[in-house]
Design an enzyme around this catalytic site. Structure first.
Site, mmCIF file in Angstrom:
data_model
loop_
_atom_site.group_PDB
_atom_site.id
_atom_site.type_symbol
_atom_site.label_atom_id
_atom_site.label_comp_id
_atom_site.label_asym_id
_atom_site.label_seq_id
_atom_site.Cartn_x
_atom_site.Cartn_y
_atom_site.Cartn_z
ATOM 1 N N LYS A 45 0.841 -1.206 0.000
ATOM 2 C CA LYS A 45 0.000 0.000 0.000
ATOM 3 C C LYS A 45 0.877 1.258 0.000
ATOM 4 C CE LYS A 45 -0.878 -0.234 5.005
ATOM 5 N NZ LYS A 45 0.092 0.532 5.691
ATOM 6 N N HIS A 58 10.183 -11.514 -8.494
ATOM 7 C CA HIS A 58 10.759 -11.622 -7.138
ATOM 8 C C HIS A 58 11.150 -10.293 -6.505
ATOM 9 C CE1 HIS A 58 11.245 -15.652 -8.898
ATOM 10 N NE2 HIS A 58 10.893 -16.043 -7.690
ATOM 11 N N ASN A 89 7.505 -3.093 20.424
ATOM 12 C CA ASN A 89 7.776 -1.835 21.133
ATOM 13 C C ASN A 89 8.625 -2.134 22.373
ATOM 14 O OD1 ASN A 89 6.169 -0.168 19.390
ATOM 15 N ND2 ASN A 89 4.386 -1.208 20.265
ATOM 16 N N SER A 115 19.500 -6.486 -10.995
ATOM 17 C CA SER A 115 18.942 -7.560 -10.172
ATOM 18 C C SER A 115 19.625 -7.637 -8.812
ATOM 19 C CB SER A 115 19.114 -8.895 -10.891
ATOM 20 O OG SER A 115 18.308 -8.908 -12.036
ATOM 21 N N ALA A 133 23.938 -4.700 -10.655
ATOM 22 C CA ALA A 133 23.401 -5.890 -9.989
ATOM 23 C C ALA A 133 24.037 -6.028 -8.608
ATOM 24 C CB ALA A 133 23.695 -7.127 -10.837
HETATM 25 C C1 LIG Z 1 27.289 -2.157 -13.046
HETATM 26 C C2 LIG Z 1 27.240 -2.421 -14.558
HETATM 27 C C3 LIG Z 1 26.243 -1.491 -15.234
HETATM 28 C C4 LIG Z 1 28.652 -2.142 -15.073
HETATM 29 O O1 LIG Z 1 28.709 -2.392 -16.426
HETATM 30 P P1 LIG Z 1 30.004 -1.870 -17.258
HETATM 31 O O2 LIG Z 1 30.099 -0.388 -17.164
HETATM 32 O O3 LIG Z 1 29.876 -2.494 -18.611
HETATM 33 O O4 LIG Z 1 31.216 -2.403 -16.430
HETATM 34 P P2 LIG Z 1 32.210 -3.610 -16.695
HETATM 35 O O5 LIG Z 1 31.480 -4.895 -16.884
HETATM 36 O O6 LIG Z 1 33.184 -3.176 -17.773
HETATM 37 O O7 LIG Z 1 32.977 -3.659 -15.296
HETATM 38 C C5 LIG Z 1 33.732 -2.556 -14.821
HETATM 39 C C6 LIG Z 1 34.207 -2.877 -13.416
HETATM 40 O O8 LIG Z 1 33.070 -2.902 -12.525
HETATM 41 C C7 LIG Z 1 32.946 -4.191 -11.900
HETATM 42 N N1 LIG Z 1 31.505 -4.475 -11.860
HETATM 43 C C8 LIG Z 1 30.688 -4.692 -12.900
HETATM 44 N N2 LIG Z 1 29.431 -4.904 -12.482
HETATM 45 C C9 LIG Z 1 29.474 -4.808 -11.139
HETATM 46 C C10 LIG Z 1 28.489 -4.940 -10.134
HETATM 47 N N3 LIG Z 1 27.217 -5.184 -10.446
HETATM 48 N N4 LIG Z 1 28.858 -4.788 -8.843
HETATM 49 C C11 LIG Z 1 30.172 -4.545 -8.522
HETATM 50 N N5 LIG Z 1 31.148 -4.408 -9.440
HETATM 51 C C12 LIG Z 1 30.802 -4.541 -10.739
HETATM 52 C C13 LIG Z 1 33.719 -5.145 -12.807
HETATM 53 O O9 LIG Z 1 34.202 -6.259 -12.080
HETATM 54 C C14 LIG Z 1 34.856 -4.259 -13.278
HETATM 55 O O10 LIG Z 1 35.821 -4.134 -12.252
HETATM 56 P P3 LIG Z 1 37.383 -3.971 -12.582
HETATM 57 O O11 LIG Z 1 37.493 -2.669 -13.340
HETATM 58 O O12 LIG Z 1 37.996 -3.936 -11.224
HETATM 59 O O13 LIG Z 1 37.737 -5.149 -13.414
HETATM 60 C C15 LIG Z 1 26.794 -3.875 -14.891
HETATM 61 O O14 LIG Z 1 27.826 -4.799 -14.626
HETATM 62 C C16 LIG Z 1 25.551 -4.315 -14.132
HETATM 63 O O15 LIG Z 1 25.599 -4.770 -12.982
HETATM 64 N N6 LIG Z 1 24.384 -4.167 -14.834
HETATM 65 C C17 LIG Z 1 23.091 -4.560 -14.290
HETATM 66 C C18 LIG Z 1 22.583 -5.811 -15.035
HETATM 67 C C19 LIG Z 1 21.303 -6.331 -14.440
HETATM 68 O O16 LIG Z 1 21.182 -6.530 -13.248
HETATM 69 N N7 LIG Z 1 20.302 -6.556 -15.294
HETATM 70 C C20 LIG Z 1 18.988 -6.987 -14.791
HETATM 71 C C21 LIG Z 1 18.162 -7.781 -15.750
HETATM 72 S S1 LIG Z 1 18.985 -9.146 -16.511
#
Ligand SMILES: CC(C)(COP(=O)(O)OP(=O)(O)OC[C@H]1O[C@@H](n2cnc3c(N)ncnc32)[C@H](O)[C@@H]1OP(=O)(O)O)[C@@H](O)C(=O)NCCC(=O)NCCS
Length: 159
Positions: A45, A58, A89, A115, A133
């Site tokens: 809500k 989820h 409380n 995610s 993520a």
């Molecule tokens: C965070 C995110 C946007 C970064 O993408 P990017 O800019 O292409 O980055 P890269 O994959 O080149 O990684 C760059 C650095 O960040 C780190 N990294 C990437 N994703 C990360 C995350 N989610 N949490 C922590 N570190 C992360 C990598 O290990 C890398 O570290 P390094 O430089 O020390 O090697 C992507 O990894 C992500 O998490 N996207 C969300 C995807 C998702 O959840 N989709 C949902 C539906 S499927």
């Protein structure tokens, strides 16, 4: 609304052409036109989901969360509205709605949340921002920023 095994309370304000998949529990909330809600999502809500949003399976959307239009929410995203929760409380009686304060959260237009991210209470995620993520978002995220990690920190601007 698509049919399925859902619990959508009568007090839910549903827009046009909202698609709701199975095992969704929603009450006292608002869901805008053309939004999609995945399986096993709970929407409490006093929360609001805008138009053309995608809420993946989820995810938990708690009271006090406002999601603007065209936002993407990944799988298993957790929102938080009570930074110091208690079951009871000080005198041991179970807490009720009157015994705690809901701290609201705002997700602005076209933001995307990866995610398994956790969004702490009181945070604003800026327009077009991207949360990685598994991130734990503890403070406001500027518009079009990419953040990741625990606590989430700035990674780059979103392309
Ligand atoms: C965070 C995110 C946007 C970064 O993408 P990017 O800019 O292409 O980055 P890269 O994959 O080149 O990684 C760059 C650095 O960040 C780190 N990294 C990437 N994703 C990360 C995350 N989610 N949490 C922590 N570190 C992360 C990598 O290990 C890398 O570290 P390094 O430089 O020390 O090697 C992507 O990894 C992500 O998490 N996207 C969300 C995807 C998702 O959840 N989709 C949902 C539906 S499927």
């Amino acid at each position: 609304m698509s049919t399925g095994i859902n619990t959508i309370a009568n007090d839910v304000k549903l827009g046009k052409n909202v698609r709701i998949y199975n095992f969704v529990n929603a009450y006292g909330c608002e869901i805008g036109d053309n939004s999609r809600i995945g399986t096993f999502v709970e929407i409490q809500k006093n929360s609001r989901i805008g138009r053309r949003c995608k809420i993946s399976s989820h995810t938990f959307i708690c009271e006090g969360v406002t999601i603007e239009d065209e936002v993407f929410i990944g799988h298993g995203v957790m929102f938080i509205n009570d930074p110091d929760p208690s079951a009871v409380n000080p005198d041991g009686t179970p807490q009720t709605d009157e015994d705690w304060v809901c701290v609201p959260t705002l997700i602005k237009k076209r933001a995307s949340i990866g995610s398994n991210a956790t969004i702490l209470s009181g945070v604003t995620i800026g327009e077009g921002a991207l949360v990685g993520a598994g991130a734990v978002v503890t403070r406001d995220v500027p518009e079009n920023a990419v953040v990741a990690g625990n606590p989430a920190i700035f990674v780059r601007d979103r392309r």
